[in-house]
Design an enzyme around this catalytic site. Sequence first.
Site, PDB file in Angstrom:
ATOM      1  N   GLU A 160      11.122   1.945   9.268  1.00  0.00           N
ATOM      2  CA  GLU A 160      12.032   3.012   8.795  1.00  0.00           C
ATOM      3  C   GLU A 160      11.315   4.336   9.018  1.00  0.00           C
ATOM      4  O   GLU A 160      10.350   4.642   8.312  1.00  0.00           O
ATOM      5  CB  GLU A 160      12.329   2.829   7.298  1.00  0.00           C
ATOM      6  N   GLU A 164      10.650  16.671  14.035  1.00  0.00           N
ATOM      7  CA  GLU A 164      10.858  16.579  12.589  1.00  0.00           C
ATOM      8  C   GLU A 164       9.902  17.555  11.895  1.00  0.00           C
ATOM      9  O   GLU A 164       8.688  17.475  12.079  1.00  0.00           O
ATOM     10  CB  GLU A 164      10.555  15.152  12.112  1.00  0.00           C
ATOM     11  N   LYS A 179       0.844  -1.202   0.000  1.00  0.00           N
ATOM     12  CA  LYS A 179       0.000   0.000   0.000  1.00  0.00           C
ATOM     13  C   LYS A 179       0.874   1.244   0.000  1.00  0.00           C
ATOM     14  O   LYS A 179       1.578   1.517   0.973  1.00  0.00           O
ATOM     15  CB  LYS A 179      -0.900   0.022   1.244  1.00  0.00           C
ATOM     16  N   CYS A 229      13.565  11.879   4.484  1.00  0.00           N
ATOM     17  CA  CYS A 229      13.830  11.547   5.897  1.00  0.00           C
ATOM     18  C   CYS A 229      15.283  11.817   6.263  1.00  0.00           C
ATOM     19  O   CYS A 229      15.603  11.993   7.427  1.00  0.00           O
ATOM     20  CB  CYS A 229      13.473  10.092   6.152  1.00  0.00           C
TER      21      CYS A 229
HETATM   22  P1  NAD Z   1       2.721   8.305   7.715  1.00  0.00           P
HETATM   23  O1  NAD Z   1       3.218   7.518   8.872  1.00  0.00           O
HETATM   24  O2  NAD Z   1       1.617   9.253   7.934  1.00  0.00           O
HETATM   25  O3  NAD Z   1       2.229   7.328   6.536  1.00  0.00           O
HETATM   26  C1  NAD Z   1       3.076   6.359   5.969  1.00  0.00           C
HETATM   27  C2  NAD Z   1       2.220   5.245   5.411  1.00  0.00           C
HETATM   28  O4  NAD Z   1       1.542   4.596   6.482  1.00  0.00           O
HETATM   29  C3  NAD Z   1       1.137   5.710   4.443  1.00  0.00           C
HETATM   30  O5  NAD Z   1       0.980   4.754   3.429  1.00  0.00           O
HETATM   31  C4  NAD Z   1      -0.099   5.746   5.341  1.00  0.00           C
HETATM   32  O6  NAD Z   1      -1.312   5.592   4.630  1.00  0.00           O
HETATM   33  C5  NAD Z   1       0.161   4.546   6.231  1.00  0.00           C
HETATM   34  N1  NAD Z   1      -0.537   4.575   7.510  1.00  0.00           N
HETATM   35  C6  NAD Z   1      -0.957   5.660   8.223  1.00  0.00           C
HETATM   36  N2  NAD Z   1      -1.598   5.250   9.340  1.00  0.00           N
HETATM   37  C7  NAD Z   1      -1.553   3.890   9.359  1.00  0.00           C
HETATM   38  C8  NAD Z   1      -2.035   2.900  10.242  1.00  0.00           C
HETATM   39  N3  NAD Z   1      -2.691   3.216  11.365  1.00  0.00           N
HETATM   40  N4  NAD Z   1      -1.825   1.592   9.950  1.00  0.00           N
HETATM   41  C9  NAD Z   1      -1.151   1.256   8.827  1.00  0.00           C
HETATM   42  N5  NAD Z   1      -0.687   2.153   7.930  1.00  0.00           N
HETATM   43  C10 NAD Z   1      -0.875   3.458   8.198  1.00  0.00           C
HETATM   44  O7  NAD Z   1       4.000   9.015   7.101  1.00  0.00           O
HETATM   45  P2  NAD Z   1       4.027  10.040   5.881  1.00  0.00           P
HETATM   46  O8  NAD Z   1       3.531  11.351   6.399  1.00  0.00           O
HETATM   47  O9  NAD Z   1       3.411   9.420   4.694  1.00  0.00           O
HETATM   48  O10 NAD Z   1       5.591  10.121   5.582  1.00  0.00           O
HETATM   49  C11 NAD Z   1       6.455  11.000   6.183  1.00  0.00           C
HETATM   50  C12 NAD Z   1       7.242  10.319   7.280  1.00  0.00           C
HETATM   51  O11 NAD Z   1       7.961   9.211   6.745  1.00  0.00           O
HETATM   52  C13 NAD Z   1       8.303  11.232   7.875  1.00  0.00           C
HETATM   53  O12 NAD Z   1       8.321  11.051   9.272  1.00  0.00           O
HETATM   54  C14 NAD Z   1       9.598  10.714   7.267  1.00  0.00           C
HETATM   55  O13 NAD Z   1      10.756  10.974   7.996  1.00  0.00           O
HETATM   56  C15 NAD Z   1       9.309   9.256   7.190  1.00  0.00           C
HETATM   57  N6  NAD Z   1      10.199   8.613   6.223  1.00  0.00           N
HETATM   58  C16 NAD Z   1      11.164   7.768   6.679  1.00  0.00           C
HETATM   59  C17 NAD Z   1      12.041   7.170   5.774  1.00  0.00           C
HETATM   60  C18 NAD Z   1      13.113   6.230   6.231  1.00  0.00           C
HETATM   61  O14 NAD Z   1      13.614   5.483   5.403  1.00  0.00           O
HETATM   62  N7  NAD Z   1      13.488   6.227   7.488  1.00  0.00           N
HETATM   63  C19 NAD Z   1      11.912   7.435   4.414  1.00  0.00           C
HETATM   64  C20 NAD Z   1      10.914   8.313   3.993  1.00  0.00           C
HETATM   65  C21 NAD Z   1      10.051   8.895   4.910  1.00  0.00           C
END
Ligand code: NAD
Length: 490
Positions: A256, A394, A181, A290
């Site tokens: 991650e 962040e 997803k 990130c």
């Molecule tokens: P998010 O946690 O809001 O969403 C990430 C994914 O999780 C999306 O597909 C979302 O639909 C899904 N999701 C949300 N709630 C969920 C739940 N309750 N159960 C299962 N899935 C759920 O993050 P975002 O806003 O999309 O992305 C930004 C974040 O991602 C930032 O904190 C960034 O640092 C992090 N990030 C980390 C890395 C890494 O490799 N460490 C890489 C890119 C982004």
Amino acid sequence: MSKTSEPRSYLVLENYIRGQFVPCQSHIDSYDPSTGEVYCKVPDSGEEEVEAAVAAAKDAFPGWSDRSPGQRAQILNKLADLIEANLDEFAQAESRDQGKTITFARTVDIPRSAYNFRFFASSALHHTTDCSQMDHMGCLNYTIRCPVGVAGLISPWNLPLYLLTWKIAPAIAAGNTVVAKPSEMTSVTAWMLCKLMQQAGVPPGVVNIVFGTGPKAGNAIVGHPDIPLISFTGSTATAQLITERSAPYCKKLSLELGGKNPAIVFADADLNQCIETTVRSSFSNQGEICLCTSRIYVERSIYPEFLERFVAAAKKWKTGDPTDDSNNNGALISKEHLEKVRSFVALAKSEGGVVHCGEGVDQLDLPERTANGYFMPATVITGMSDSSRVMQEEIFGPVTCISPFSTEDEAVSKGNGVRYGLSATVWSRDVGKVHRVARRLQAGLVWTNCWLVRDLNLPFGGMKNSGVGREGGKDSYHFFTEVKSVTIKH
Ligand code: NAD
């Protein structure tokens, strides 16, 4: 949220299950961040769609896991070829969906997505397992690795296709089948990838993509008893929910997460190289990586010079229409996110911080087409205390803070003074100092005198609140397989 019968002008996505595109009953609006207009409808999937995807993945597992790594590698390489053959189309779609510049998508996101398939196709051919030399009680001991089953893969919106393929490629290379997803805000390139599956020869059910929100589709994946492992990239807050939700099933988790990454600049650094790279590491992809730098600690003796030169360089970092090749940055992902990032700048000002350029200081000159887009210029702040939320949380936007330090110990302590531990950069010509500081920094990745140089063989991931586990070459292989110790008595 809207129901069926949408005007034809919207791009309407469908789930990809068992090798078929399957329409969904309801949809979520997806916005073009550069115009602020809805242009795409994304399936609002839930338990029913996830159930169908899991059933397809389970059915496909025996056949796919029986193939040799070499047979699977051929298909992964074909997927890489097809992405490369459609590079421009993918780059334009990624830019429109996410807000990033087409140039960034064309040179970073899409080539690296193709490379993910190529890398893991090759990597899967070279793993070895252990064999004990000891003739222990007349037995030969060795290990084998087997794919786990149906892998649940959940990815964020900042590098949409890149981060999704970073998971799909190693999972299927190791013989798993997947239910994936992408973020509901950036689903288009994942849907385009589905169109290439059949052409590449991916058997039906090996890769299933279910579109929708985290609380519905994501939650259904995490809570499905027949998905034994979850690879998640996203925020630390969501990872906490996923950890709780999956705990009753004892799932294997790879998390991650976010970062608050420091750059530590010593007085003996090559300032030309350092400033050019640190502007890029602070603002690339609108600061929505990130690994972006958000705290820059500079040795006091060069602080005034560094600040002046850094601000001058940041002012040259151009933000505007993502289709214009002369821009470095495009639009932020959403109105809500833009407001969140702006609120950190307002907070900094209210706490006595100085905004040297960017938000509230420099006006953006945007063309009419993008007048309602979510744009924000590269912003540099000084004067913040280390305990401020601006220095602790962040922000995930084009904002970076600069602060002086006096000693190596102080620099390390400031660098480590947050709950995150994803990446750091260290700038110095003194190799001994670089080694010492890299060793003491609490970060999963430390770049010295460079940034974002990625060898996919190396472990990728964070410590503290930035994640659990590592991915990349051998680490992905270990995560997506179960090890078994075999003992043969002869
Ligand atoms: P998010 O946690 O809001 O969403 C990430 C994914 O999780 C999306 O597909 C979302 O639909 C899904 N999701 C949300 N709630 C969920 C739940 N309750 N159960 C299962 N899935 C759920 O993050 P975002 O806003 O999309 O992305 C930004 C974040 O991602 C930032 O904190 C960034 O640092 C992090 N990030 C980390 C890395 C890494 O490799 N460490 C890489 C890119 C982004």
